[in-house]
Motif scaffolding. Structure first.
Motif, PDB file in Angstrom:
ATOM      1  N   LEU A 109       0.824  -1.199   0.000  1.00  0.00           N
ATOM      2  CA  LEU A 109       0.000   0.000   0.000  1.00  0.00           C
ATOM      3  C   LEU A 109       0.866   1.260   0.000  1.00  0.00           C
ATOM      4  CD1 LEU A 109      -2.974   0.906   0.124  1.00  0.00           C
ATOM      5  CD2 LEU A 109      -2.761   0.893   2.618  1.00  0.00           C
ATOM      6  N   PHE A 110       1.913   1.248   0.788  1.00  0.00           N
ATOM      7  CA  PHE A 110       2.814   2.395   0.877  1.00  0.00           C
ATOM      8  C   PHE A 110       3.419   2.713  -0.486  1.00  0.00           C
ATOM      9  CE2 PHE A 110       5.583   5.297   2.977  1.00  0.00           C
ATOM     10  CZ  PHE A 110       4.945   5.549   4.184  1.00  0.00           C
ATOM     11  N   HIS A 111       3.893   1.682  -1.155  1.00  0.00           N
ATOM     12  CA  HIS A 111       4.509   1.889  -2.466  1.00  0.00           C
ATOM     13  C   HIS A 111       3.474   2.359  -3.484  1.00  0.00           C
ATOM     14  CE1 HIS A 111       6.498   1.006  -6.301  1.00  0.00           C
ATOM     15  NE2 HIS A 111       7.579   1.355  -5.638  1.00  0.00           N
ATOM     16  N   LYS A 112       2.300   1.784  -3.438  1.00  0.00           N
ATOM     17  CA  LYS A 112       1.243   2.147  -4.391  1.00  0.00           C
ATOM     18  C   LYS A 112       0.828   3.609  -4.224  1.00  0.00           C
ATOM     19  CE  LYS A 112      -3.411   0.800  -5.786  1.00  0.00           C
ATOM     20  NZ  LYS A 112      -4.545  -0.077  -5.516  1.00  0.00           N
ATOM     21  N   ILE A 113       0.706   4.077  -2.983  1.00  0.00           N
ATOM     22  CA  ILE A 113       0.211   5.430  -2.715  1.00  0.00           C
ATOM     23  C   ILE A 113       1.312   6.483  -2.827  1.00  0.00           C
ATOM     24  CG2 ILE A 113      -0.882   6.933  -0.983  1.00  0.00           C
ATOM     25  CD1 ILE A 113      -2.776   4.785  -2.077  1.00  0.00           C
ATOM     26  N   THR A 114       2.496   6.194  -2.283  1.00  0.00           N
ATOM     27  CA  THR A 114       3.549   7.214  -2.231  1.00  0.00           C
ATOM     28  C   THR A 114       4.558   7.112  -3.369  1.00  0.00           C
ATOM     29  OG1 THR A 114       5.105   5.931  -0.876  1.00  0.00           O
ATOM     30  CG2 THR A 114       3.411   7.227   0.295  1.00  0.00           C
ATOM     31  N   GLY A 115       4.628   5.944  -4.001  1.00  0.00           N
ATOM     32  CA  GLY A 115       5.637   5.731  -5.034  1.00  0.00           C
ATOM     33  C   GLY A 115       7.012   5.418  -4.464  1.00  0.00           C
ATOM     34  N   GLN A 116       7.100   5.314  -3.153  1.00  0.00           N
ATOM     35  CA  GLN A 116       8.360   4.996  -2.481  1.00  0.00           C
ATOM     36  C   GLN A 116       8.182   3.752  -1.633  1.00  0.00           C
ATOM     37  OE1 GLN A 116       8.768   8.856  -0.297  1.00  0.00           O
ATOM     38  NE2 GLN A 116      10.887   8.665  -0.961  1.00  0.00           N
ATOM     39  N   ASN A 117       9.293   3.057  -1.393  1.00  0.00           N
ATOM     40  CA  ASN A 117       9.184   1.991  -0.419  1.00  0.00           C
ATOM     41  C   ASN A 117       9.212   2.616   0.974  1.00  0.00           C
ATOM     42  OD1 ASN A 117      11.874   2.028   0.743  1.00  0.00           O
ATOM     43  ND2 ASN A 117      12.608   0.938  -1.058  1.00  0.00           N
ATOM     44  N   PHE A 118       8.823   1.855   1.954  1.00  0.00           N
ATOM     45  CA  PHE A 118       8.643   2.359   3.311  1.00  0.00           C
ATOM     46  C   PHE A 118       9.910   3.016   3.860  1.00  0.00           C
ATOM     47  CE2 PHE A 118       8.849   1.727   7.904  1.00  0.00           C
ATOM     48  CZ  PHE A 118       7.672   2.334   8.304  1.00  0.00           C
ATOM     49  N   MET A 119      11.040   2.342   3.779  1.00  0.00           N
ATOM     50  CA  MET A 119      12.265   2.882   4.369  1.00  0.00           C
ATOM     51  C   MET A 119      12.780   4.106   3.614  1.00  0.00           C
ATOM     52  SD  MET A 119      12.638   1.582   7.225  1.00  0.00           S
ATOM     53  CE  MET A 119      14.077   2.528   7.649  1.00  0.00           C
ATOM     54  N   SER A 120      12.565   4.180   2.323  1.00  0.00           N
ATOM     55  CA  SER A 120      12.947   5.389   1.574  1.00  0.00           C
ATOM     56  C   SER A 120      12.137   6.575   2.063  1.00  0.00           C
ATOM     57  CB  SER A 120      12.722   5.206   0.076  1.00  0.00           C
ATOM     58  OG  SER A 120      13.605   4.259  -0.441  1.00  0.00           O
ATOM     59  N   TYR A 121      10.866   6.350   2.326  1.00  0.00           N
ATOM     60  CA  TYR A 121      10.006   7.406   2.848  1.00  0.00           C
ATOM     61  C   TYR A 121      10.512   7.872   4.213  1.00  0.00           C
ATOM     62  CZ  TYR A 121       5.904   9.831   4.633  1.00  0.00           C
ATOM     63  OH  TYR A 121       5.062  10.773   5.170  1.00  0.00           O
ATOM     64  N   VAL A 122      10.808   6.928   5.092  1.00  0.00           N
ATOM     65  CA  VAL A 122      11.302   7.264   6.433  1.00  0.00           C
ATOM     66  C   VAL A 122      12.620   8.030   6.332  1.00  0.00           C
ATOM     67  CG1 VAL A 122      12.168   6.313   8.618  1.00  0.00           C
ATOM     68  CG2 VAL A 122      10.106   5.357   7.574  1.00  0.00           C
ATOM     69  N   THR A 123      13.531   7.559   5.499  1.00  0.00           N
ATOM     70  CA  THR A 123      14.827   8.225   5.326  1.00  0.00           C
ATOM     71  C   THR A 123      14.645   9.645   4.812  1.00  0.00           C
ATOM     72  OG1 THR A 123      15.947   6.123   4.950  1.00  0.00           O
ATOM     73  CG2 THR A 123      17.056   8.112   4.141  1.00  0.00           C
ATOM     74  N   ASP A 124      13.808   9.832   3.801  1.00  0.00           N
ATOM     75  CA  ASP A 124      13.570  11.177   3.260  1.00  0.00           C
ATOM     76  C   ASP A 124      12.980  12.102   4.323  1.00  0.00           C
ATOM     77  OD1 ASP A 124      14.569  10.531   0.790  1.00  0.00           O
ATOM     78  OD2 ASP A 124      12.611  10.361  -0.189  1.00  0.00           O
ATOM     79  N   LEU A 125      12.045  11.586   5.091  1.00  0.00           N
ATOM     80  CA  LEU A 125      11.440  12.391   6.147  1.00  0.00           C
ATOM     81  C   LEU A 125      12.465  12.773   7.211  1.00  0.00           C
ATOM     82  CD1 LEU A 125       8.726  13.577   7.029  1.00  0.00           C
ATOM     83  CD2 LEU A 125       8.302  11.455   8.276  1.00  0.00           C
ATOM     84  N   ARG A 126      13.295  11.815   7.587  1.00  0.00           N
ATOM     85  CA  ARG A 126      14.339  12.085   8.582  1.00  0.00           C
ATOM     86  C   ARG A 126      15.329  13.136   8.083  1.00  0.00           C
ATOM     87  NH1 ARG A 126      15.325   5.904  10.788  1.00  0.00           N
ATOM     88  NH2 ARG A 126      13.937   6.151  12.583  1.00  0.00           N
ATOM     89  N   LEU A 127      15.756  13.007   6.852  1.00  0.00           N
ATOM     90  CA  LEU A 127      16.733  13.952   6.318  1.00  0.00           C
ATOM     91  C   LEU A 127      16.132  15.343   6.117  1.00  0.00           C
ATOM     92  CD1 LEU A 127      18.737  11.689   3.852  1.00  0.00           C
ATOM     93  CD2 LEU A 127      19.397  12.480   6.132  1.00  0.00           C
ATOM     94  N   THR A 128      14.873  15.403   5.759  1.00  0.00           N
ATOM     95  CA  THR A 128      14.199  16.694   5.635  1.00  0.00           C
ATOM     96  C   THR A 128      14.127  17.388   6.992  1.00  0.00           C
ATOM     97  OG1 THR A 128      12.906  15.963   3.733  1.00  0.00           O
ATOM     98  CG2 THR A 128      12.030  17.832   4.981  1.00  0.00           C
TER      99      THR A 128
END
Length: 105
Positions: free
Chosen positions: A36-55
């Motif tokens: 679901l995460f990949h379908k909705i965001t276009g990212q895998n879960f950990m990539s999303y977490v990493t991007d959020l952390r770095l932002t």
């Protein structure tokens, strides 16, 4: 569901976040949440977490005087050298340089 997952991630950003942890909090299977995460965001879960952390880390580095190791810990990286490596991989320079060159906006 993805909005709920995103809120949980943001609230626990300083912790060790895993797909299993978030899925359990939402009462979902990790496999389903991942799909679901990949379908909705276009990212895998950990990539999303990493991007959020770095932002969040860039924001903290730009707006506070916290040392880099404190910022790393605040965004869930409890190994400052690893944080620096991930940061440099994304932005091309180490976190301590951000304050002097101030190029990320």
């Amino acid at each position: 569901l993805i909005n709920d997952a995103a809120k949980l991630i943001e609230n626990d950003l300083d912790k060790d976040i895993s797909l299993d942890y978030i899925a359990a909090k939402l009462g979902l299977s990790p496999c389903y949440l991942s799909s679901l995460f990949h379908k909705i965001t276009g990212q895998n879960f950990m990539s999303y977490v990493t991007d959020l952390r770095l932002t969040k880390a860039t924001h903290l580095l730009e707006t506070t005087n916290y040392p880099v190791n404190k910022v790393a810990s605040m965004v869930g990286y409890h190994n400052p050298p690893y944080f620096s490596t991930i940061f440099k991989k994304k932005y091309g320079f180490i976190p301590s340089k951000l304050r002097s060159i101030n190029i990320i906006k």
